[in-house]
Structure formats: structure tokens, C-alpha cells
Design an enzyme around this catalytic site. Structure first.
Site, PDB file in Angstrom:
ATOM      1  N   GLU A 241     -37.223 -88.284  -3.343  1.00  0.00           N
ATOM      2  CA  GLU A 241     -37.585 -87.110  -2.050  1.00  0.00           C
ATOM      3  C   GLU A 241     -39.256 -87.037  -2.249  1.00  0.00           C
ATOM      4  O   GLU A 241     -39.562 -86.025  -3.102  1.00  0.00           O
ATOM      5  CB  GLU A 241     -36.828 -86.052  -2.282  1.00  0.00           C
ATOM      6  CG  GLU A 241     -35.333 -86.322  -2.410  1.00  0.00           C
ATOM      7  CD  GLU A 241     -34.622 -84.820  -2.997  1.00  0.00           C
ATOM      8  OE1 GLU A 241     -34.468 -83.987  -2.476  1.00  0.00           O
ATOM      9  OE2 GLU A 241     -33.887 -85.374  -4.051  1.00  0.00           O
TER      10      GLU A 241
ATOM     11  N   HIS B 255     -33.238 -86.868   2.371  1.00  0.00           N
ATOM     12  CA  HIS B 255     -32.729 -86.718   1.085  1.00  0.00           C
ATOM     13  C   HIS B 255     -31.573 -87.972   1.083  1.00  0.00           C
ATOM     14  O   HIS B 255     -30.617 -87.786   0.851  1.00  0.00           O
ATOM     15  CB  HIS B 255     -31.839 -85.390   1.258  1.00  0.00           C
ATOM     16  CG  HIS B 255     -31.282 -84.894  -0.283  1.00  0.00           C
ATOM     17  ND1 HIS B 255     -30.737 -85.813  -0.972  1.00  0.00           N
ATOM     18  CD2 HIS B 255     -31.813 -83.678  -0.941  1.00  0.00           C
ATOM     19  CE1 HIS B 255     -30.560 -84.994  -2.339  1.00  0.00           C
ATOM     20  NE2 HIS B 255     -31.225 -83.846  -2.242  1.00  0.00           N
TER      21      HIS B 255
ATOM     22  N   HIS C  39     -33.013 -76.309  -0.324  1.00  0.00           N
ATOM     23  CA  HIS C  39     -33.093 -77.196   0.915  1.00  0.00           C
ATOM     24  C   HIS C  39     -32.839 -76.496   2.248  1.00  0.00           C
ATOM     25  O   HIS C  39     -32.363 -76.676   3.275  1.00  0.00           O
ATOM     26  CB  HIS C  39     -31.875 -78.107   0.850  1.00  0.00           C
ATOM     27  CG  HIS C  39     -32.243 -79.032  -0.227  1.00  0.00           C
ATOM     28  ND1 HIS C  39     -33.724 -79.542  -0.690  1.00  0.00           N
ATOM     29  CD2 HIS C  39     -31.324 -79.996  -0.855  1.00  0.00           C
ATOM     30  CE1 HIS C  39     -33.526 -80.496  -1.642  1.00  0.00           C
ATOM     31  NE2 HIS C  39     -31.915 -80.645  -1.784  1.00  0.00           N
TER      32      HIS C  39
END
Length: 379
Positions: free
Chosen positions: A344, A213, A140
Site C-alpha cells: 500500500e 488495499h 482506514h
């Protein structure tokens, strides 16, 4: 999609109250009766920058709150089948909750959402090395990804429920090449759709994978497991992973496996056969990059349905496997494993190292553009 240790850290660093979908009071009801548009409130300061909380309200009184810290959706309050308002996403009611580095609740993650193996990739034979913040892998965007940045924010006018957030990621930030200019626009429509539009440009070849997210629990109460919710994903294939959740490079059919959600089924029906729970990329049945419906989540308790539309080729389905009860609601309800799930929309994990996957390379002169829509309804 983050290890359970993050939850211990979150509790150690913050005493902030946690907004869960069970938070239902007169104040919320009053706010839902305000006129459609957007409002702005001071929400603290970090890194010497002011942070704000924006409330988007549509004509039906549904509200979505978004902070310019991490471009984060902090709540999405709507009525259920009994006209009882509650939030369908997990989030904090103060900035301090997010500064404690929770597992990406509601944030836009980047420069590269999901994982890159060993934190390394090549572009034109030049190797780039990223921070490894998920075991041996990069996750991420690194140690201080887009979810931990203060974005610039602008609105069209007070009567439009739309928020434009902008961030420039400098060349070399977290190891990524190129000055990358990113915008994310959130729009709450009168059809109870949360539309997310992503755009980006770069001055050097780079890799990019942007997603939101948010953690969803359609019941409006984290005491109810998402395992009883019903899910459909329009994907005939998925990408198997190794023990560190990095794709093996294979694309395998879901038919005959616990990963088959082509027909709606309860999430908990076969999760026991998936080691650790679902945290996998599904290869969507899309032949082009047009906006198409790719998933539908339904809950019988609230009567809510969440439909997902995207232009992206994949979706990461994550069942909150690392939620461990360390965080509790103001009413002392623990946020346990499988208390929420993520859908996602994305390109595939580790694509820079997987030549068979759709490319995530962005070149100077090109513009990255993607759209995802989450549409909420009640039956």
C-alpha cells in the site's frame, strides 16, 4: 490490516462466491479475447445508489475489473508463464461480498488510510475525534470510510481502458474536517500496468492519506503461500510500531534486521522474527515526489513479476496476518494466513500526530496529487 473478527463477520453475512486467482474457466478465456476498452454491467444497489462493475481490457487481453462501490479492484486476470489465465488479486464476484465488510479487499481507503492513534489529531490547536474501529485507534477512514461508499463513475469512451471515480466526503464525515472532493482514475495500459491517479481538494484544513488495499498472490492460487514469493523494497529505513501497530515516532535502519528487503529475498525467510508478521511502513529511498520504482515482487511458480512505482514517500507491507481460513474459495480452498500480501503506497501511519513524519495536511487552495503504478510481467 484488520483483525480476524472481520472474516467471521464476512462469512456470517454473505454466501457470495469468492473470486480467487484459481478461478480459471472458458468464460474467462473468452473475455480475454475481447477488444481493448471498457464495459459496464449492473452490479446491485446499496444506500439507494446503483452499483456497477467495470471491466478494463487492454490490447493483450489482460482484464481488470473495478466496482464503483469503494472504488474497488475486484480482479486482475492475466496469463502466467504457461499461458494459463488467473487473477493475481483477491476479490468477490458479487456486491454482497463487499457489503459484508471484508478487510478492504481491493478498495481505495480514506479519508486517512492506515492508523491514527486513539482516533485523535489536532490542526491549529483544534482537536478532532474520529471513530476508533481498530482497538483504540482509527483505521482506514473509520466505520464507513471510502471503501464503503458508492462513487460516481465516468468513462472517456468504450475503447479506452480508463475509469474515473469521484467522491465528495462531507465536512464532519467520520470526524474529519472539510468538504473533500476526491477523484481516482484507474488506467490499464497495453504494457500491463494498472495506473492509479489520486487527486483531492478541500475547503478546510484537513488530513489525507489515500491508498489502494489490493491483496496480491502472484501464483494465481491461494493454496500457495506468499511466503515463497521474493520481494525487494527500496527502503533503507522503516517506522517501528508499538503493540497496537502505531508508529513509535522513530525512523530506524533496516540493515541487520528482518525488515531489510533492499536486496530481494523470500518473504518467509525472516518473518518468524517479526511478531505477528509484517505490517509495517517502509520509508522509501526517494528524495522527491517523482514517480519511481520502489518495489518488485516475483513468483517462480507463475513466472510473474509485479513492479510497484509511486510518488508517495512510504509503502505499507502487509503479509495477510489476520487471514485465518474463515473464508474459502468456491473450490473449498481456505484463505489462510499469508495467502496474500499488500503493498500500500502511502504517507506514514499516524502522521498527524508525528511531527517528524512527512505532513499529510491538505489546505484550501492546494491540490493533493499522487500516482501509483503496478506493472505486471511474465518471464
Amino acid at each position: 490490516m484488520k483483525k480476524a473478527t472481520a472474516f467471521s463477520l464476512a462469512i456470517a453475512l454473505t454466501g457470495a462466491a469468492f473470486i480467487t486467482s484459481c478461478n480459471n474457466n472458458q468464460t474467462t478465456t473468452e473475455k480475454m479475447e475481447t477488444k481493448a476498452g471498457i464495459t459496464k454491467a449492473a452490479w446491485g444497489n446499496t444506500d439507494g445508489k446503483d452499483v456497477f462493475l467495470y471491466t478494463l481490457t487492454n490490447a493483450k487481453g489482460v482484464q481488470v475489473k473495478i466496482s464503483n462501490y469503494g472504488a474497488t479492484v475486484t480482479s486482475w486476470v492475466s496469463p502466467d508463464k504457461n499461458n494459463k489465465p488467473s487473477s493475481i488479486v483477491l476479490g468477490f464476484d458479487s456486491l454482497s461480498g463487499y457489503l459484508a465488510k471484508p478487510p478492504y479487499f481491493g478498495a481505495v481507503v480514506g479519508r486517512y488510510g492506515n492508523r491514527i492513534a486513539k482516533g485523535k489529531f489536532k490542526i491549529d490547536n483544534t482537536q478532532y475525534t474520529l471513530a476508533t474501529n481498530n482497538g483504540s485507534n482509527a483505521l482506514h477512514g473509520g466505520l464507513k470510510g471510502f471503501d464503503k461508499q458508492v462513487w460516481d463513475a465516468s468513462t472517456e469512451n468504450d475503447s479506452t481502458a480508463s475509469l474515473l471515480l469521484s467522491y465528495t466526503s462531507k465536512d464532519g464525515e467520520e470526524g474529519y474536517p472539510g468538504n473533500l472532493k476526491v477523484t481516482v482514475r484507474y488506467t490499464l495500459t497495453n504494457d500491463n500496468e494498472l495506473k492509479i491517479e489520486y487527486n483531492a481538494t478541500t475547503d478546510k484544513p484537513t488530513v489525507l492519506n489515500l491508498t489502494n488495499h489490493s491483496y496480491f498472490n502472484l501464483t494465481g492460487d491461494v493454496s500457495n503461500s506468499i511466503l515463497d514469493e521474493t520481494l525487494m523494497i527500496d527502503a533503507d529505513n522503516y517506522t517501528p510500531v508499538d503493540t497496537t501497530l502505531i508508529p513509535t515516532g522513530e525512523i530506524k535502519p533496516v540493515k541487520g534486521t528482518p525488515f531489510d528487503f533492499t536486496k530481494a529475498k523470500k518473504i518467509g525467510l525472516e518473518i518468524g522474527a517479526v511478531s505477528g508478521g509484517y505490517d509495517h511502513n517502509f520509508v522509501l529511498n526517494k528524495k522527491d515526489s517523482s514517480l519511481q520504482k520502489i518495489a518488485a515482487l516475483k513468483d517462480s511458480i507463475s513466472g510473474r513479476t509485479l513492479e510497484v512505482f509511486t510518488t508517495q514517500p512510504g509503502v505499507q507491507f502487509y503479509t495477510g496476518n489476520f487471514l485465518d481460513g474463515t473464508i474459502s474459495t468456491p473450490g473449498a480452498k481456505k484463505i489462510n494466513q499469508h495467502a496474500a500480501l499488500c503493498l500500500e503506497t502511502q504517507h506514514f501511519p499516524d502522521s498527524p500526530n508525528q511531527p517528524k513524519f512527512p505532513t499529510t495536511l491538505l489546505l484550501p487552495g492546494e491540490q493533493f496529487h499522487s500516482v501509483t503504478v503496478y506493472k505486471l510481467s511474465v518471464n
